[in-house]
Structures are given as structure tokens and as C-alpha cells.
Design a protein around this motif. Sequence first.
Motif, PDB file in Angstrom:
ATOM      1  N   ALA A 157       0.838  -1.207   0.000  1.00 48.33           N
ATOM      2  CA  ALA A 157       0.000   0.000   0.000  1.00 48.33           C
ATOM      3  C   ALA A 157       0.869   1.252   0.000  1.00 48.33           C
ATOM      4  O   ALA A 157       0.547   2.238  -0.667  1.00 48.33           O
ATOM      5  CB  ALA A 157      -0.923  -0.006   1.216  1.00 48.33           C
ATOM      6  N   LEU A 158       1.975   1.201   0.736  1.00 48.39           N
ATOM      7  CA  LEU A 158       2.889   2.345   0.760  1.00 48.39           C
ATOM      8  C   LEU A 158       3.479   2.575  -0.630  1.00 48.39           C
ATOM      9  O   LEU A 158       3.494   3.703  -1.129  1.00 48.39           O
ATOM     10  CB  LEU A 158       3.999   2.096   1.778  1.00 48.39           C
ATOM     11  CG  LEU A 158       5.070   3.190   1.893  1.00 48.39           C
ATOM     12  CD1 LEU A 158       4.446   4.514   2.315  1.00 48.39           C
ATOM     13  CD2 LEU A 158       6.167   2.773   2.881  1.00 48.39           C
ATOM     14  N   TYR A 159       3.938   1.511  -1.252  1.00 48.42           N
ATOM     15  CA  TYR A 159       4.512   1.632  -2.601  1.00 48.42           C
ATOM     16  C   TYR A 159       3.470   2.136  -3.593  1.00 48.42           C
ATOM     17  O   TYR A 159       3.744   3.043  -4.395  1.00 48.42           O
ATOM     18  CB  TYR A 159       5.047   0.271  -3.049  1.00 48.42           C
ATOM     19  CG  TYR A 159       5.578   0.268  -4.466  1.00 48.42           C
ATOM     20  CD1 TYR A 159       6.874   0.685  -4.740  1.00 48.42           C
ATOM     21  CD2 TYR A 159       4.781  -0.155  -5.530  1.00 48.42           C
ATOM     22  CE1 TYR A 159       7.369   0.694  -6.043  1.00 48.42           C
ATOM     23  CE2 TYR A 159       5.255  -0.155  -6.835  1.00 48.42           C
ATOM     24  CZ  TYR A 159       6.551   0.263  -7.079  1.00 48.42           C
ATOM     25  OH  TYR A 159       7.030   0.273  -8.361  1.00 48.42           O
ATOM     26  N   ASP A 160       2.270   1.573  -3.542  1.00 47.91           N
ATOM     27  CA  ASP A 160       1.225   1.974  -4.480  1.00 47.91           C
ATOM     28  C   ASP A 160       0.847   3.443  -4.300  1.00 47.91           C
ATOM     29  O   ASP A 160       0.589   4.159  -5.288  1.00 47.91           O
ATOM     30  CB  ASP A 160      -0.019   1.100  -4.306  1.00 47.91           C
ATOM     31  CG  ASP A 160       0.195  -0.329  -4.801  1.00 47.91           C
ATOM     32  OD1 ASP A 160       1.178  -0.561  -5.533  1.00 47.91           O
ATOM     33  OD2 ASP A 160      -0.611  -1.209  -4.433  1.00 47.91           O
ATOM     34  N   THR A 161       0.817   3.906  -3.063  1.00 46.11           N
ATOM     35  CA  THR A 161       0.488   5.310  -2.816  1.00 46.11           C
ATOM     36  C   THR A 161       1.583   6.223  -3.350  1.00 46.11           C
ATOM     37  O   THR A 161       1.305   7.272  -3.944  1.00 46.11           O
ATOM     38  CB  THR A 161       0.277   5.553  -1.314  1.00 46.11           C
ATOM     39  OG1 THR A 161      -0.758   4.693  -0.835  1.00 46.11           O
ATOM     40  CG2 THR A 161      -0.106   7.002  -1.038  1.00 46.11           C
TER      41      THR A 161
END
Length: 670
Positions: free
Chosen positions: A364-368
Motif C-alpha cells: 500500500a505504501l509503494y502503491d500510494t
Amino acid sequence: MSARLSFFAAVLGAWLLAIVVRLYGLQVIERQHYVKLASDQQQRVVTLAAPRGTIRDARGRELATSVEVESVAVDPRKVEDPEHTAAVLGEALGWSSRQRAELVARLTANADRHFIWVARKIDPERLQAVEDQRDTLPGVNLLPESRRFYPLGELAAPVLGYAGMDNIGLAGLELFYDKIIAGRPGRRVVIQDGTTTKVTHPGLEASAARAGADLRLTLDAALQYRVERELETAVRRSNAASGTVVVLAPQSGAVLAMASYPSFDPNRLSDYSRSELENRGRNRAVADAYEPGSTFKAITLAAALEQGAVSLDDEIDCEMGALELNGVRIRDHRPFGILSVRQVIARSSNVGAMKLGLAAGRKALYDTIRAFGFGRPTGIDLPAESAGLLRPLERWSALTPAYVSFGQGISTTALQMATAFAAIANGGRLLQPYVVAAIGDREVGPEARRRPSTPVSPATVRQLRAALESVVLEGTGTPAAVAGYRVAGKTGTAEKVIGGRYAEGHYVASFVGFVPAGEPQLVIAVVIDEPWPAYHGSEAAAPVFRAIAQQALLHLGIRPLREPHRAWPGERPPSGPLPDDRPAARRQVSLARAALPAPVPVPAGTVPDFTGLSKRRAVALASRLGLRLELHGSGFVRRQQPSAATPLELAGSTLELWLTPSLASDGEGP
């Protein structure tokens, strides 16, 4: 006798026949060949240079235009004394002895040619010096040419770029839009006589040059001047190596100002060495990638909020300044204990940010991060844009999410940071920034740019804006505050990577923010490279934001907020502080805690009563008991399953908790 006459007659006849045959060959058989040779000797094709289009700012002020200047050329065949010619021209043009010797060599080597360039597009004072010596310089000619001129000198020079001696764009907008503003050169065939004098003839081929299209930019020259002045002052005051500022209109993505220091004067390119021009001419806002440090915590918070992992009033244990992960102890810039999420951002806790990143989860961090545009160019209409550095998720180590959460192990440009904050400022639309508003009479509309994307939800954006406003109200960003306006933003201080290692004593200070925070109309990113001795973002960059914002708001006519009347004339003012958004939010948290029932004592060996515990304390208690938690929501525990006092051996290994941040969420749960 008759035999002798017959012989001479035969010879003469053969000779005449040979002449006739030869003439027939020349006039009939080889006619086209010799016509072409004559044409090549007598006719010349002259290229008619097309004037480049004019570049203007948003209000129509000329930033780059074309003017007619003189160039010096020589016909070596007419030069009687090469050394004299080189000496006189060298004196007039201010040449060194080496340059004069080179001209002597060129004149000697090209003695059979009719044309060589000596000096292109010379300054008026040099032109006058050459004209004063023309009578003593046979073969020297002055020819008109078009030269690029930048009326405001260094203003916006790294953005505008420059054109070369042959009017070809070599950097900046001059390069990016070269095919559009260069125009189309014309051509004319002229007849040249034996003295090389050229004359035109209406029957000869000719095509007119077509001027290039003009560009109208989004930059405002007056605002650009103010930004450059403040940036130069800041870099000099902080003994920094360089600095960068980007000012965006968040609702459109238009670049209102873009400054790099040190800069250069494109009218005096010959004054710079190649390395100097590479350094001064580089548009650092798009070309220089750096580790953003704590400004990136805004993106980490966005990921955690979007996943529902936290709310702004959740508490985080910042471990008094250090956290050990996978055997590596990562230290904070100062020790913090229990902080709310809002305070983690306001006080810029690295440990708190790591926990936010870990709570969001690595994917989720990477996607954000990707959703906010990092790891790829913004697509701005400028050359040499860096994509920054974001490693693919499959190459992330176990510690990468922790480091990236506070802006290490990732690199961005100032423009990327400004664009990401613009998305927060405008309600959640990631826009493609742009510099050119119109080409000729045609406006460059939104359809010419990438379609906006939505990195996070509007609800997340609202919380992000509130958190970033607290940075300026009560955190590290207070030096960025502008009297009369609500400001939101984030400071950053990052160690530089030099030679593959973090270099102690070498920092990048930054501040990215928007104003007014309630209805943002300006996003300003400030990056100061290697300030010293004051190297924190709050010291070196935030004051620059304030100075630029004050002048930009005034220049654009954006009115300040008026303080509400505490009392009308003749009335007694009410006692106590005026209400504002933040105290209201804090009161809501305290009410939520007060409304929760106190935990009920339970027998030993049974499931404790988690009701009323904060998320952090609930997790800590469950960990001590060896229970695996399934959490629903955030804030404080409202319900649990199994219920309190259930024997542990009957409860199993999983405990479900339903949390709520306030009284309004009383019914949260399945």
C-alpha cells in the motif's frame, strides 16, 4: 602543286570537320552538362533564415526575441596580408594572440575559397570597432544575421534555455519547442558575377522564410523576479551550494515561477566555460533528484490514512527516539514518547513515520507513492526531466518501507514534490504541470495534457491538509507561517548521499507547502542544497517559503483572512479563547474517551476488558497475552469478541476488536 593543295585542303577539311563535330558535341550532345556547370558557377542558393518565435510571459512581456545583428566574414582570395588582417580584426574583436594566430592559419589554408566566417553575431561595440577599420581590411565583409536576445537577462534563464549560433534551440524551452518556434527557412537563387556580386532576378526560384510561432508562458515575470531574488538571498545567507524554488497553481498545474540558483545570462554565453554553463544552466527543479527527507512523511501519512490504519488522533509510541527493526537500530532526530498521528507529522518524528509506513503495509505504501507520481517524470514541457528514484517493490528489502517512510532510500525532484502537494491542495487530483499556456493564438487546453488521476480519496486529503496545517501552527514549520493566511506544509532535512554513502555535514533542507490552506491557490516548494551552519528545513527553507508566499499573495491579489470580531463597538468581549478547528477536534477525542466505560475487572486467566483502551495499548496488552488481534476501525476500543472474562482456554488465539474515534461512531462493527 595540285597534290600539295589537295593535301592542305584535306587537312583543313578534316580540321573543320573536327571543329564541327566538337561544336556539335558541346552544343548538342553535352549541352545540358555545360549549362549545369555555368549555372553552378553563376548561381548561388542563399538560405533565408527564419526569425524564431517570441517567448512571452503570462502578461505578454517579452522574455526571448530575435534581433538583427552583424557577423564578420572574409573572402580569403582578396586578403593581401593575412597577418595584418588577423591583427586588425583581432584588436577590434578583443581576441587573444592565440585566436589571431588561428585566423592567420585559416586564411592561409583557405586562400582559394571565397568565403569563411570570422565572428558571428557580434556585439554593437565590437561591430563599431570593425567598421572603423574596414578601409584597411580588403576582403572583410559584414553580413546581417538573426540573433536570439533575452531582454530580461538572467530572469528564468534555466527555464527558457538558449539557442546556438545557428538559431537552433540547445536547452530549456528553446530546445523543447525548437521545431515550433524555429520557423521554416526560405531560399533564394541569385546570379553571381565575376566579382562575386550577387543580384536577384524575378525569374529565379525563391521561397520566403516563415517565422516561428510565438509562445506564451504561464510564468509571471514579476513574480519570477521576486522568487529569484529571495532564492539568491537565501542561498547566499545560508552559504549553500545551490537552491531551487517551484511555484504552482494547484487547481491547474500551471507553473507560475521556477527558479534555480546559481543561474546565467543567455545573452553572454561566451563568458562561461562549458562546465560553468552546465552547472548554471541546469534547471534544477526538473533535473536534480534528491532524497526528500521529512517532506515525504506527508505521502507516508496518506498511505496510512487511505488504508484506514490510523486516524489523526490515534496515539503512536515513538520509543523515546529509537526503534530496532531486523537487528538495525534506527534513531530519531530527537526523543519523543507518546504522540498523536497529527503530532508525529507536526514534530516530524522519524520513528512515528516508520510506524505509519509499517501500519500502511509495504504494498500500500509503494502503491500510494506511485499514485502520487514518484518514480516517473511529471511530463512537464521541459527537457531533461529526471524521474527520480523509486525502486520496484520486488527489490525492497525488509527495511526499505521504514526508511522510505521518512524520505530515505528514495529520490525526487522539487517539481515532483510540488506536484504531489498540489494534489493534496486541490482535493486529490494529480495534474500534469506545464509551462506553455499558448502557441501562437492557440491556447494549450487541458486536453493536451495527461488526464488527472486520483491518488487518494477526498476524505484522506482532508485529513492530510489538517495534519500539514498543524505543522505550521505548532510544529517544525512555524517559520513558514504568513500573517493573515492559513498555511499548510512540511519541512524536510535530509543527509546527502555522496559516493554511495550518507555524508555527515552535507544536507538538503526543504519546505513544501500551500497557501491559503483553506482554499489553496499557491503551492511552493523550496530546496536549499548544502546550507551551513543552519541546515534544517525549518531554518534554511521555511523562511524562504514565507518570504515568497507573502509577496506572491500580494502580487496576485489574494486577500488575507480577517480575524472574527470578538465584540462590536460598545460591547464587552467574551471571555476565553475563540473556537477553532483544532481544539474542536481535540475536544472530540476527549469526549470519546470520557464516553467509553471504564474497563471491568476480570478474574485471572480470562480475557481482559479491552473497552476504552487506545489502539496502541490494546495491541501491547494482546501481545503480552499471546493473542492475535483482528482490528476493525481506529481510535479506541468500543467492542470486543470474545467478551471480557471469557476463559483464555476457551477464547482461542484470536481476539477481534472494534474501535471508534468518536461518539458519532457508536454503532461501528459488523
